[in-house]
Write a protein that holds these residues in place. Sequence first.
Motif, mmCIF file in Angstrom:
data_model
loop_
_atom_site.group_PDB
_atom_site.id
_atom_site.type_symbol
_atom_site.label_atom_id
_atom_site.label_comp_id
_atom_site.label_asym_id
_atom_site.label_seq_id
_atom_site.Cartn_x
_atom_site.Cartn_y
_atom_site.Cartn_z
ATOM 1 N N PRO A 25 23.385 -6.756 -34.627
ATOM 2 C CA PRO A 25 22.122 -6.971 -33.899
ATOM 3 C C PRO A 25 21.278 -8.127 -34.412
ATOM 4 C CG PRO A 25 21.990 -5.017 -35.274
ATOM 5 C CD PRO A 25 23.424 -5.456 -35.299
ATOM 6 N N TYR A 31 25.015 -13.242 -30.792
ATOM 7 C CA TYR A 31 24.058 -13.686 -29.781
ATOM 8 C C TYR A 31 24.733 -14.610 -28.772
ATOM 9 C CZ TYR A 31 19.928 -16.130 -27.878
ATOM 10 O OH TYR A 31 18.988 -16.687 -27.050
ATOM 11 N N GLU A 34 27.075 -12.581 -26.548
ATOM 12 C CA GLU A 34 26.311 -11.838 -25.539
ATOM 13 C C GLU A 34 25.931 -12.742 -24.373
ATOM 14 O OE1 GLU A 34 24.431 -9.374 -29.249
ATOM 15 O OE2 GLU A 34 23.068 -10.505 -27.963
ATOM 16 N N PRO A 54 26.319 -1.957 -31.330
ATOM 17 C CA PRO A 54 26.202 -2.449 -32.709
ATOM 18 C C PRO A 54 27.212 -1.762 -33.616
ATOM 19 C CG PRO A 54 24.419 -0.919 -32.215
ATOM 20 C CD PRO A 54 25.161 -1.134 -30.932
ATOM 21 N N CYS A 89 19.887 -1.981 -36.056
ATOM 22 C CA CYS A 89 20.708 -1.086 -35.232
ATOM 23 C C CYS A 89 19.875 0.078 -34.696
ATOM 24 C CB CYS A 89 21.887 -0.542 -36.036
ATOM 25 S SG CYS A 89 23.186 -1.736 -36.418
ATOM 26 N N TYR A 92 17.427 -1.167 -32.051
ATOM 27 C CA TYR A 92 18.096 -1.390 -30.772
ATOM 28 C C TYR A 92 18.359 -0.057 -30.069
ATOM 29 C CZ TYR A 92 21.873 -2.490 -27.502
ATOM 30 O OH TYR A 92 22.655 -2.590 -26.377
ATOM 31 N N ARG A 104 18.653 -4.439 -24.109
ATOM 32 C CA ARG A 104 19.288 -5.757 -24.227
ATOM 33 C C ARG A 104 18.241 -6.856 -24.409
ATOM 34 N NH1 ARG A 104 22.267 -3.685 -19.923
ATOM 35 N NH2 ARG A 104 21.179 -5.014 -18.424
ATOM 36 N N LEU A 107 17.176 -6.670 -27.997
ATOM 37 C CA LEU A 107 18.245 -7.142 -28.876
ATOM 38 C C LEU A 107 18.325 -8.664 -28.895
ATOM 39 C CD1 LEU A 107 20.911 -6.729 -30.518
ATOM 40 C CD2 LEU A 107 22.094 -6.677 -28.309
ATOM 41 N N GLN A 111 17.408 -11.499 -31.847
ATOM 42 C CA GLN A 111 18.373 -12.497 -32.310
ATOM 43 C C GLN A 111 17.849 -13.919 -32.099
ATOM 44 O OE1 GLN A 111 21.465 -10.961 -29.819
ATOM 45 N NE2 GLN A 111 22.587 -10.060 -31.535
#
Length: 222
Positions: A25, A31, A34, A54, A89, A92, A104, A107, A111
């Motif tokens: 995370p 990142y 994602e 995570p 974690c 999140y 999301r 998260l 990041q």
Amino acid sequence: MITSTHSSKGNQYKQITEIYLFINPIGSACYQAEKGLLDFIESSENKIHFHFIPVHNFKTFSDYMKAKKIPKNDLDLRNKHFFQIYEACLAYAAASMQGKKKGRMFLMGLQQAIHIDEKLFSQKLVLEIAKQSNLDIEMFSEDKESEFAKTAFEADQKVAREMHVLSNPSCVVFNDQSSNHGFLIEEDINFETLQSLCGEDRDENYSVFSSRNEKKDHLYIL
């Protein structure tokens, strides 16, 4: 897990895909993975279910230490980073209790703050990102410290173990063209890789992946 559908317009086929992205995370490579996954989903005409999960264990943390060049003999620094990832974690998990989309947003906001804006991880930053993500702060703060968040974290680790995930980012792809097995991607998790597995040329790519890569239980390791 994976189903297929047919359009009412003749025999037009619509694929359904399930993607699990295992992440750190507060990881920069995660990142980018994602963002690559979300770009792929936005461009795809197929139905895609996806999950950001995570994963935090001794192996992934050791890899993180090496990447950050953190001295192994500095126990205080090791513990600090270990618990920062664990706290992220749980945060999140707490954010996701208010909806996956908000989870999301939190998260990726966290990041981005760390890796793009170069801010240090702290509880103050966590709350700042929670506010930017339009979370109920009182509920978020309570959930972050709850047993439910810890249980959710442990459930995520179980999923990672069952899918043989040993590093992050890692990505597992299931779809109705390969319903008996999935594909575990441990590097180059980006738009192009996902397109090769889930795009129009997927049938040819499946046979190549299946024949050239190691198979472990229900997963082909790419």
